[in-house]
Design a protein around this motif. Structure first.
Motif, PDB file in Angstrom:
ATOM      1  N   GLY A  85     -90.719   5.601 -33.491  1.00  0.00           N
ATOM      2  CA  GLY A  85     -91.396   6.360 -32.432  1.00  0.00           C
ATOM      3  C   GLY A  85     -90.401   6.732 -31.340  1.00  0.00           C
ATOM      4  N   ASN A  86     -89.557   5.776 -30.952  1.00  0.00           N
ATOM      5  CA  ASN A  86     -88.541   6.059 -29.931  1.00  0.00           C
ATOM      6  C   ASN A  86     -87.522   7.064 -30.453  1.00  0.00           C
ATOM      7  OD1 ASN A  86     -89.576   4.414 -27.994  1.00  0.00           O
ATOM      8  ND2 ASN A  86     -88.164   2.704 -28.327  1.00  0.00           N
ATOM      9  N   ALA A  87     -87.107   6.895 -31.721  1.00  0.00           N
ATOM     10  CA  ALA A  87     -86.119   7.811 -32.299  1.00  0.00           C
ATOM     11  C   ALA A  87     -86.656   9.243 -32.221  1.00  0.00           C
ATOM     12  CB  ALA A  87     -85.818   7.421 -33.740  1.00  0.00           C
ATOM     13  N   ALA A  88     -87.951   9.405 -32.490  1.00  0.00           N
ATOM     14  CA  ALA A  88     -88.540  10.745 -32.439  1.00  0.00           C
ATOM     15  C   ALA A  88     -88.723  11.204 -30.986  1.00  0.00           C
ATOM     16  CB  ALA A  88     -89.886  10.738 -33.156  1.00  0.00           C
ATOM     17  N   LYS A  89     -89.189  10.269 -30.150  1.00  0.00           N
ATOM     18  CA  LYS A  89     -89.495  10.625 -28.749  1.00  0.00           C
ATOM     19  C   LYS A  89     -88.242  11.044 -27.984  1.00  0.00           C
ATOM     20  CE  LYS A  89     -91.020   7.226 -25.887  1.00  0.00           C
ATOM     21  NZ  LYS A  89     -92.000   6.344 -25.235  1.00  0.00           N
ATOM     22  N   TYR A  90     -87.125  10.324 -28.209  1.00  0.00           N
ATOM     23  CA  TYR A  90     -85.915  10.592 -27.415  1.00  0.00           C
ATOM     24  C   TYR A  90     -84.931  11.516 -28.137  1.00  0.00           C
ATOM     25  CZ  TYR A  90     -87.875   6.894 -24.538  1.00  0.00           C
ATOM     26  OH  TYR A  90     -88.726   6.157 -23.750  1.00  0.00           O
ATOM     27  N   SER A  91     -85.447  12.357 -29.098  1.00  0.00           N
ATOM     28  CA  SER A  91     -84.577  13.342 -29.770  1.00  0.00           C
ATOM     29  C   SER A  91     -85.277  14.692 -29.784  1.00  0.00           C
ATOM     30  CB  SER A  91     -84.323  13.007 -31.237  1.00  0.00           C
ATOM     31  OG  SER A  91     -84.401  11.680 -31.492  1.00  0.00           O
ATOM     32  N   THR A 108     -81.120   5.431 -37.136  1.00  0.00           N
ATOM     33  CA  THR A 108     -80.224   6.288 -36.359  1.00  0.00           C
ATOM     34  C   THR A 108     -80.911   7.590 -35.987  1.00  0.00           C
ATOM     35  OG1 THR A 108     -78.340   5.384 -37.547  1.00  0.00           O
ATOM     36  CG2 THR A 108     -77.975   7.469 -36.426  1.00  0.00           C
ATOM     37  N   ASP A 109     -80.782   7.972 -34.718  1.00  0.00           N
ATOM     38  CA  ASP A 109     -81.303   9.283 -34.314  1.00  0.00           C
ATOM     39  C   ASP A 109     -80.186  10.116 -33.719  1.00  0.00           C
ATOM     40  OD1 ASP A 109     -81.115   9.006 -31.363  1.00  0.00           O
ATOM     41  OD2 ASP A 109     -82.642   7.445 -31.619  1.00  0.00           O
ATOM     42  N   GLN A 110     -80.481  11.384 -33.516  1.00  0.00           N
ATOM     43  CA  GLN A 110     -79.470  12.290 -32.926  1.00  0.00           C
ATOM     44  C   GLN A 110     -79.940  12.730 -31.549  1.00  0.00           C
ATOM     45  OE1 GLN A 110     -79.542  15.231 -36.008  1.00  0.00           O
ATOM     46  NE2 GLN A 110     -78.156  14.064 -37.328  1.00  0.00           N
ATOM     47  N   TYR A 136     -88.296  -2.420 -18.879  1.00  0.00           N
ATOM     48  CA  TYR A 136     -87.124  -1.590 -18.544  1.00  0.00           C
ATOM     49  C   TYR A 136     -87.285  -0.184 -19.105  1.00  0.00           C
ATOM     50  CZ  TYR A 136     -82.562   0.493 -18.321  1.00  0.00           C
ATOM     51  OH  TYR A 136     -81.546   1.370 -18.064  1.00  0.00           O
ATOM     52  N   ARG A 137     -87.026   0.810 -18.270  1.00  0.00           N
ATOM     53  CA  ARG A 137     -86.954   2.206 -18.701  1.00  0.00           C
ATOM     54  C   ARG A 137     -85.768   2.820 -18.000  1.00  0.00           C
ATOM     55  NH1 ARG A 137     -90.965   6.210 -18.911  1.00  0.00           N
ATOM     56  NH2 ARG A 137     -90.233   6.358 -21.052  1.00  0.00           N
ATOM     57  N   HIS A 138     -84.965   3.558 -18.722  1.00  0.00           N
ATOM     58  CA  HIS A 138     -83.802   4.162 -18.077  1.00  0.00           C
ATOM     59  C   HIS A 138     -84.280   5.232 -17.096  1.00  0.00           C
ATOM     60  CE1 HIS A 138     -79.981   6.381 -17.750  1.00  0.00           C
ATOM     61  NE2 HIS A 138     -79.527   5.146 -17.784  1.00  0.00           N
ATOM     62  N   GLY A 164     -92.222  -1.593 -25.524  1.00  0.00           N
ATOM     63  CA  GLY A 164     -92.046  -1.615 -26.975  1.00  0.00           C
ATOM     64  C   GLY A 164     -90.855  -2.431 -27.436  1.00  0.00           C
ATOM     65  N   LEU A 165     -89.682  -2.187 -26.872  1.00  0.00           N
ATOM     66  CA  LEU A 165     -88.480  -2.889 -27.348  1.00  0.00           C
ATOM     67  C   LEU A 165     -88.504  -4.369 -26.975  1.00  0.00           C
ATOM     68  CD1 LEU A 165     -85.653  -0.256 -26.748  1.00  0.00           C
ATOM     69  CD2 LEU A 165     -86.558  -1.074 -28.924  1.00  0.00           C
ATOM     70  N   PHE A 166     -89.134  -4.685 -25.849  1.00  0.00           N
ATOM     71  CA  PHE A 166     -89.254  -6.099 -25.454  1.00  0.00           C
ATOM     72  C   PHE A 166     -90.052  -6.848 -26.525  1.00  0.00           C
ATOM     73  CE2 PHE A 166     -91.963  -9.293 -23.263  1.00  0.00           C
ATOM     74  CZ  PHE A 166     -90.965 -10.170 -22.888  1.00  0.00           C
TER      75      PHE A 166
HETATM   76  P1  ADP Z   1     -90.626   3.135 -23.639  1.00  0.00           P
HETATM   77  O1  ADP Z   1     -90.084   4.006 -24.738  1.00  0.00           O
HETATM   78  O2  ADP Z   1     -92.111   3.084 -23.604  1.00  0.00           O
HETATM   79  O3  ADP Z   1     -90.022   3.429 -22.318  1.00  0.00           O
HETATM   80  P2  ADP Z   1     -89.242   0.951 -24.971  1.00  0.00           P
HETATM   81  O4  ADP Z   1     -89.273  -0.498 -24.644  1.00  0.00           O
HETATM   82  O5  ADP Z   1     -89.575   1.334 -26.356  1.00  0.00           O
HETATM   83  O6  ADP Z   1     -90.222   1.620 -23.939  1.00  0.00           O
HETATM   84  O7  ADP Z   1     -87.809   1.499 -24.601  1.00  0.00           O
HETATM   85  C1  ADP Z   1     -87.183   1.124 -23.393  1.00  0.00           C
HETATM   86  C2  ADP Z   1     -86.180   2.161 -22.911  1.00  0.00           C
HETATM   87  O8  ADP Z   1     -85.083   2.223 -23.840  1.00  0.00           O
HETATM   88  C3  ADP Z   1     -86.707   3.589 -22.888  1.00  0.00           C
HETATM   89  O9  ADP Z   1     -87.399   3.827 -21.686  1.00  0.00           O
HETATM   90  C4  ADP Z   1     -85.441   4.403 -23.000  1.00  0.00           C
HETATM   91  O10 ADP Z   1     -84.815   4.487 -21.735  1.00  0.00           O
HETATM   92  C5  ADP Z   1     -84.575   3.554 -23.924  1.00  0.00           C
HETATM   93  N1  ADP Z   1     -84.640   3.968 -25.351  1.00  0.00           N
HETATM   94  C6  ADP Z   1     -85.333   3.329 -26.341  1.00  0.00           C
HETATM   95  N2  ADP Z   1     -85.123   3.927 -27.517  1.00  0.00           N
HETATM   96  C7  ADP Z   1     -84.267   4.947 -27.293  1.00  0.00           C
HETATM   97  C8  ADP Z   1     -83.665   5.938 -28.128  1.00  0.00           C
HETATM   98  N3  ADP Z   1     -83.883   5.975 -29.436  1.00  0.00           N
HETATM   99  N4  ADP Z   1     -82.818   6.817 -27.534  1.00  0.00           N
HETATM  100  C9  ADP Z   1     -82.572   6.771 -26.208  1.00  0.00           C
HETATM  101  N5  ADP Z   1     -83.116   5.866 -25.364  1.00  0.00           N
HETATM  102  C10 ADP Z   1     -83.962   4.961 -25.899  1.00  0.00           C
END
Ligand code: ADP
Length: 391
Positions: free
Chosen positions: A287-293, A316-318, A335-337, A350-352
């Motif tokens: 889901g993250n790979a798709a969301k952040y690409s 791996t995503d691009q 944490y969110r960037h 999610g990642l936590f």
């Molecule tokens: P969310 O996606 O809901 O913010 P996650 O815990 O899944 O929460 O991810 C935490 C943070 O890690 C994201 O907010 C993002 O900044 C960074 N991140 C996670 N996956 C990716 C990814 N594939 N590419 C770039 N940044 C990512």
């Protein structure tokens, strides 16, 4: 207790109260005599100087406490002499402590009142320490007070944290029920094929997809409270991981139809996992790979058995990638960037949760990433035939 300090402090207090020089000396001598006798036996004696009020009369009081095993009699010169000096002398042995009280009445002519006493206390507390012993004692006291304050703050913040966790848990459960009902009605409505138009059907698909998103967010909130309460539980079974990845990829392809999802599998990867929890890890990473690409970019899943005794899976995503600083923190709770906060939805849970699940399976998760180039999330799981995974 320190002899010099006991003498000087008694003099200073008596002087500040305004007693005559003779009384100051008598009081300080009595205190010093008892202090000396106690110090000869123990270094744990305690001297307290105080003012005692009895209706409108005040007395200057010196209380010395020390171990109950130490016994004084009138054969002890200091003990005997102090009794002769002080108008009111009492000695008791209570609660495993000896307690000697020496009391001097303060003449009414000195006109002590609460205001004057507060002034005396302030002056005394602002005075420099009399000797190194007192300085160390004062510092110790300051440190002790600070430590107590910190302990109390910690206790309070733990209580607030527990309340917050409880609130999230209760609120999530309350929200989950009506959403599950909405989902059930949506499914029923979708099933009424002949009675709703294609357009309504498409709208229902959207309602369904959004309901799933909400349910997944609520599930993550519930998982966080379970992690915090230490009761995230697993029902593990033996699974061949390549087959599991194929199954998951088929499902995920339907959810993210725009991305090209490729797999590179290897030989047999028998692992001992909780399928539902592992699906959660996969759907988070993919889901993250798709969301952040970009929409049409490629996502590659590689399974390998080259890491001794472990199955290694890499996604791996691009996509947008992330800084070195971010890679160290993305597995932290919430944490969110900062770069994605305004551009991509999410709660940073999610990642936590995913990392907790992997670690609880005896594995490890990490990320390699280059800004604007993409990210690779790797995780390891113990292979079943190594005998390390069954628990
Ligand atoms: P969310 O996606 O809901 O913010 P996650 O815990 O899944 O929460 O991810 C935490 C943070 O890690 C994201 O907010 C993002 O900044 C960074 N991140 C996670 N996956 C990716 C990814 N594939 N590419 C770039 N940044 C990512």
């Amino acid at each position: 207790m320190d002899l010099v300090l006991a003498h000087k402090r008694s003099m200073r207090v008596a002087e500040r109260i305004g007693l005559t020089t003779a009384t100051q000396t008598t009081f300080a001598t009595a205190v010093s005599e008892i202090a000396r006798s106690v110090i000869e036996h123990t270094d744990k004696g305690i001297l307290i100087l105080a003012l005692q009020q009895n209706q409108t009369r005040y007395s200057l009081l010196a209380v010395v406490t020390y171990d109950s095993e130490i016994k004084f009699s009138n054969d002890d010169a200091g003990y005997f002499y102090a009794q002769k000096l002080v108008p009111e002398f009492s000695h008791s042995d209570r609660d495993s402590h000896n307690r000697i009280e020496m009391k001097f009445g303060i003449p009414r002519s000195l006109k002590l009142d609460p205001g004057k006493i507060a002034g005396i206390k302030r002056v005394l507390s602002e005075e420099d320490p009399i000797n190194a012993y007192e300085e160390i004692k004062q510092r110790n006291q300051t440190l002790k007070t600070l430590a107590e304050q910190k302990e109390e703050e910690l206790r309070q913040s733990k209580i607030i944290d527990e309340k917050k966790t409880e609130f999230i848990s209760v609120a999530s459960h309350e929200i989950k029920t009506p959403i599950t009902i909405i989902k059930a009605y949506t499914q029923i409505a979708k099933g009424l094929k002949n009675q709703c138009s294609e357009q309504v059907g498409r709208l229902l698909d959207k309602v369904d997809a959004q309901t799933n998103k909400l349910l997944s967010l609520i599930q993550q909130l519930l998982d966080i409270t379970k992690i915090e309460n230490g009761n995230l539980q697993y029902v593990k079974e033996e699974v061949e991981f390549n087959a599991f990845v194929m199954e998951m990829t088929d499902i995920i392809r339907h959810i993210y139809p725009h991305n090209t999802i490729k797999t590179r599998l290897c030989g047999q990867l028998p692992v001992y996992i909780d399928r539902i929890r592992m699906e959660q890890v996969f759907s988070n990473l993919l889901g993250n790979a798709a969301k952040y690409s970009d929409k049409n970019s490629e996502i590659l899943i590689i399974c390998s058995d080259e890491n001794e005794g472990m199955a290694q899976i890499s996604v791996t995503d691009q996509g947008i990638g992330m800084s070195a600083d971010a890679t160290e923190r993305i597995f932290d709770k919430f944490y969110r960037h900062t770069d994605v906060v305004k551009t991509h939805s999410g709660l940073g849970m999610g990642l936590f949760v995913a990392s907790k699940i992997i670690v609880d399976h005896g594995g490890k998760i990490w990320v390699d990433s280059v800004e604007d180039r993409g990210s690779t999330f790797h995780f390891l799981l113990p292979l079943r035939n190594t005998g390390t995974s069954a628990n």
